[in-house]
Design a protein around this motif. Structure first.
Motif, short mmCIF file in Angstrom:
data_model
loop_
_atom_site.label_atom_id
_atom_site.label_comp_id
_atom_site.label_asym_id
_atom_site.label_seq_id
_atom_site.Cartn_x
_atom_site.Cartn_y
_atom_site.Cartn_z
N LYS A 94 0.87 -1.19 0.00
CA LYS A 94 0.00 0.00 0.00
C LYS A 94 0.89 1.23 0.00
O LYS A 94 1.76 1.38 0.86
CB LYS A 94 -0.90 0.01 1.24
CG LYS A 94 -1.87 1.19 1.30
CD LYS A 94 -2.94 1.05 0.21
CE LYS A 94 -3.81 2.29 0.14
NZ LYS A 94 -4.45 2.66 1.39
N SER A 95 0.72 2.10 -0.98
CA SER A 95 1.56 3.27 -1.23
C SER A 95 3.01 2.81 -1.37
O SER A 95 3.27 1.70 -1.83
CB SER A 95 1.38 4.31 -0.12
OG SER A 95 1.92 3.86 1.09
N ASN A 96 3.96 3.64 -0.98
CA ASN A 96 5.36 3.25 -1.13
C ASN A 96 5.95 2.82 0.22
O ASN A 96 7.15 2.90 0.45
CB ASN A 96 6.18 4.39 -1.72
CG ASN A 96 6.15 5.62 -0.83
OD1 ASN A 96 5.40 5.71 0.12
ND2 ASN A 96 6.98 6.60 -1.18
N ASN A 97 5.08 2.35 1.10
CA ASN A 97 5.51 1.91 2.43
C ASN A 97 5.76 0.41 2.41
O ASN A 97 4.83 -0.39 2.38
CB ASN A 97 4.43 2.25 3.46
CG ASN A 97 4.83 1.87 4.86
OD1 ASN A 97 5.92 1.33 5.09
ND2 ASN A 97 3.95 2.14 5.82
N LEU A 98 7.02 0.00 2.42
CA LEU A 98 7.36 -1.41 2.35
C LEU A 98 7.04 -2.17 3.63
O LEU A 98 7.18 -3.40 3.68
CB LEU A 98 8.83 -1.58 1.99
CG LEU A 98 9.23 -1.06 0.61
CD1 LEU A 98 10.68 -1.38 0.32
CD2 LEU A 98 8.33 -1.62 -0.47
N ASN A 99 6.60 -1.46 4.65
CA ASN A 99 6.16 -2.13 5.87
C ASN A 99 4.66 -2.42 5.83
O ASN A 99 4.13 -3.05 6.73
CB ASN A 99 6.48 -1.27 7.10
CG ASN A 99 7.97 -1.15 7.34
OD1 ASN A 99 8.70 -2.14 7.29
ND2 ASN A 99 8.43 0.07 7.58
N ASN A 100 4.01 -1.93 4.79
CA ASN A 100 2.57 -2.13 4.66
C ASN A 100 2.28 -3.07 3.49
O ASN A 100 1.80 -2.68 2.44
CB ASN A 100 1.88 -0.79 4.45
CG ASN A 100 0.37 -0.88 4.63
OD1 ASN A 100 -0.20 -1.96 4.82
ND2 ASN A 100 -0.30 0.26 4.57
#
Length: 261
Positions: A94-100
């Motif tokens: 989700k979006s550019n968040n690699l933790n999501n």
């Protein structure tokens, strides 16, 4: 540097743990991720020996970016004459968040003997928002990730918004007319009624209902004492690729009515 990267990837494979946001690839594929349009054909080039020359690619990773206008079904498809350059792992963020991370899929290529090609196909649901898709390329020829995968494959990302269907609850005969009542549907833009004097709906006429809250419509100026077949479907209009596109639900079962004199 290539040997170090190969070693890191080998360790990842042996432990069975994928943590791309913890290695040097994370920033690379995100920076090169390219926005793609839905229902549009793309040819993606892969040259792991020369990452900077890749179209959409960074090393063994290809980054794509999509914008989902409203909750819907995503259909990812890829095809190639050789499975050595096809993605074998698909990760959606989700979006550019690699933790999501919202999706983590294995993509084992399937052989289509009729066309002599390999393909992968995945369907999944995403809510509205911006997403980054990581396609991992695995080289089958040497059974190791040694940077030898090169070539191209065709891909397309299909989209259809989620919305419910409806059915006719009652059709009432009137003088040279009839009234249709249906069940209110959720997540729709409106409804479309179709009616015909033929059971196969030949030469049918359509009436579009533009209010999603509507549950009734009277069809007028018809022939007296004439039998009509009636059905209904929902539709939803969304902005796709900077253009409005209308998607239709399934037709309901048909009901019959005979107009009054």
């Amino acid at each position: 540097m290539k040997k170090v990267i190969s070693l890191l990837l080998s360790i990842v494979m042996l432990t069975g743990v994928l943590s791309l946001n913890a290695n040097v690839f994370a920033a690379g594929w995100l920076e090169k991720a390219v926005s793609v349009e839905f229902d549009t054909h793309y040819t993606l080039n892969v040259d792991a020996n020369n990452p900077d020359s890749n179209n959409f690619a960074y090393g063994w990773n290809i980054g794509l970016k999509i914008s989902v206008p409203t909750k819907g079904n995503i259909d990812y498809y890829a095809e190639c004459s050789s499975k050595s350059v096809l993605p074998t792992h698909i990760v959606v963020y989700k979006s550019n968040n690699l933790n999501n991370k919202v999706m983590d899929l294995d993509a084992e290529p399937q052989y289509n003997s009729a066309y002599g090609t390999y393909n992968i196909n995945h369907n999944f649901i995403l809510n509205a928002g911006e997403y980054y898709i990581l396609l991992e390329i695995y080289d089958y020829r040497d059974d190791v990730r040694d940077g030898k995968s090169d070539g191209s494959f065709d891909t397309i990302i299909g989209y259809k918004p989620s919305f419910s269907n409806t059915s006719i609850s009652k059709v009432t005969a009137k003088k040279k007319a009839f009234n249709v009542k249906w069940k209110k549907a959720s997540g729709v833009t409106g409804y479309e009624i179709q009616y015909s004097t033929k059971k196969n709906m030949k030469n049918a006429k359509k009436v579009k209902i533009k209010k999603a809250s509507s549950t009734s419509k009277t069809i007028k100026k018809l022939k007296a004492k004439k039998k009509y077949y009636v059905r209904i479907r929902t539709y939803k209009t969304v902005n796709i690729n900077s253009k409005n596109k209308t998607y239709y639900g399934k037709w309901s079962g048909k009901k019959t009515v005979k107009t009054k004199k």
